[in-house]
Enzyme design. Structure first.
Site, short mmCIF file in Angstrom:
data_model
loop_
_atom_site.label_atom_id
_atom_site.label_comp_id
_atom_site.label_asym_id
_atom_site.label_seq_id
_atom_site.Cartn_x
_atom_site.Cartn_y
_atom_site.Cartn_z
N ASP A 21 0.03 -7.52 1.50
CA ASP A 21 0.56 -5.82 1.26
C ASP A 21 1.99 -5.96 1.10
O ASP A 21 2.81 -5.57 2.30
CB ASP A 21 0.00 -5.20 2.53
CG ASP A 21 -0.02 -4.01 2.53
OD1 ASP A 21 0.33 -3.34 1.63
OD2 ASP A 21 0.10 -3.50 3.67
N HIS A 33 0.79 -1.15 -0.02
CA HIS A 33 -0.06 0.04 -0.16
C HIS A 33 0.87 1.30 -0.09
O HIS A 33 0.24 2.32 -0.27
CB HIS A 33 -1.14 -0.08 0.89
CG HIS A 33 -0.70 0.43 2.49
ND1 HIS A 33 -0.22 -0.69 3.38
CD2 HIS A 33 -0.40 1.42 3.21
CE1 HIS A 33 0.15 -0.15 4.46
NE2 HIS A 33 0.09 1.39 4.44
N SER A 58 4.17 2.03 8.20
CA SER A 58 4.02 0.86 7.32
C SER A 58 5.21 0.62 6.63
O SER A 58 6.04 1.32 6.11
CB SER A 58 2.83 1.38 6.41
OG SER A 58 1.57 1.29 6.90
N1 ARG Z 1 -1.14 2.15 7.24
C1 ARG Z 1 -0.17 2.83 8.48
C2 ARG Z 1 1.12 3.43 7.61
O1 ARG Z 1 0.92 3.65 6.59
C3 ARG Z 1 0.17 1.75 9.27
C4 ARG Z 1 -0.84 1.66 10.39
C5 ARG Z 1 -0.41 0.56 11.28
N2 ARG Z 1 -1.65 0.65 12.35
C6 ARG Z 1 -1.67 -0.01 13.57
N3 ARG Z 1 -2.43 0.34 14.42
N4 ARG Z 1 -0.52 -0.92 13.88
O2 ARG Z 1 2.22 3.68 8.41
#
Ligand code: ARG
Length: 250
Positions: free
Chosen positions: A129, A75, A214
Site C-alpha cells: 500500500d 489506496h 491513511s
Molecule cells: N483506511 C483508512 C484511511 O484511509 C485508515 C484506516 C486505519 N484504520 C485503523 N484502524 N488504524 O484513512
C-alpha cells in the site's frame, strides 16, 4: 473522467475507508491530542478540490521524502494516478479549515506495482500500500527519513483523520503514541489478511489511526517506520491498526 461529483465519489471511494455506522469506541487519531503542524513540517494533507466533504478536500496524509517526492498510501491514489492534476498536497496546516501553510500540485503518481486489494469482513485490505507523488515543484521544507518498527516498543501516529468511527468532522491535526505489536497480535484477529512481509501492527485497541489518516506516518525514533493503511473499524478492543511497511518503495 466523469462529472466532478462522480469524481468526488471516486476519490471518496479510493480513500478506501467506509464511514462505518457502527458504535464508536470512546477513544478511537482516536485517543490522541491536537498537534502543531510546525512539529511535522514534512507531513502533508493529501486531498483534491473535488472532494467537497472535507476542508482542503483532504482524505489522506503523506510524508515528504525528497524536496519533490511525497510518500503516501497506494489506496489513497489508486485511481488518481490517471488524474494527478486532481490532487493537492498541503503542508503546515494544524487545522484544515485554516488558510495558512503551503499548497503544492502533483505532477505524477506512481503506485506500487504489486498494489492489490483483498477484503477482510467489510474492510478493504490494501497490499503493498504505497505510492509516490512527484510534486509539481520542489518545496523548501525538511524531509523525513525512513526507518523500521523492528525492535521498537512504541511509535507515534499523526493525521487529520477522524477521532472515532462516527466522527466525520475532525479537521485538526492530532497525534498519539501507540504500542508496536508483534505479528501474532494482528494475525490472531486478521488471519491471512495481515501479511507480515509488507505490513506492521500497532495500537492497543483504544488509541488508533482512523478514516482519513491513511498515508500518514507511524514514526519510530523520529523516522517514518510505516504508513497508516487499514484496520477493522478504529480503536476497537482487540483490533490493532495495520500499517504498510516503507521498506520496499514503488
Ligand atoms: N483506511 C483508512 C484511511 O484511509 C485508515 C484506516 C486505519 N484504520 C485503523 N484502524 N488504524 O484513512
Amino acid at each position: 473522467m466523469a462529472s466532478p461529483l462522480r469524481r468526488a465519489a471516486a476519490v471518496a471511494a479510493l480513500a478506501g475507508c467506509a464511514l462505518a455506522a457502527s458504535p464508536a469506541p470512546a477513544h478511537a487519531v482516536a485517543g490522541g491530542a491536537p498537534a502543531d503542524a510546525a512539529r511535522y513540517p514534512w507531513l502533508a494533507a493529501v486531498g483534491s478540490p473535488v472532494f467537497f466533504l472535507r476542508p482542503a478536500g483532504q482524505f489522506c496524509g503523506g510524508v515528504l521524502i525528497a524536496p519533490d517526492q511525497l510518500l503516501t498510501a497506494g489506496h489513497c491514489v489508486s485511481i488518481a494516478k490517471y488524474v494527478p492534476g486532481a490532487l493537492t498536497v498541503t503542508f503546515g496546516r494544524s487545522d484544515l479549515v485554516e488558510r495558512g501553510g503551503e499548497q503544492v500540485g502533483v505532477r505524477s503518481v506512481k503506485v506500487h506495482p504489486q498494489y492489490r486489494e483483498t477484503t477482510f469482513q467489510d474492510e478493504t485490505v490494501p497490499h503493498h500500500d504505497l505510492a509516490i507523488l512527484t510534486l509539481d515543484r520542489k518545496v523548501a521544507r525538511p524531509t523525513v527519513r525512513l526507518g523500521s518498527p523492528a525492535g521498537a516498543a512504541a511509535g507515534t501516529i499523526a493525521g487529520w483523520g477522524t477521532t472515532s468511527e462516527n466522527d466525520l468532522l475532525n479537521t485538526k491535526l492530532r497525534d498519539a503514541a501507540v504500542p508496536i505489536r508483534d505479528t501474532a497480535a494482528c494475525t490472531a484477529v486478521y488471519g491471512d489478511s495481515y501479511d507480515p512481509a509488507d505490513m506492521a501492527c500497532a495500537g492497543d485497541g483504544r488509541t488508533d489511526s482512523c478514516t482519513f489518516d491513511s498515508g500518514g506516518p507511524l514514526l519510530v525514533n523520529g523516522r517514518v517506520a510505516a504508513l497508516v493503511s487499514w484496520g477493522l473499524g478504529c480503536g476497537r478492543p482487540g483490533y490493532p491498526g495495520v500499517y504498510t511497511s516503507v521498506a520496499d518503495l514503488p
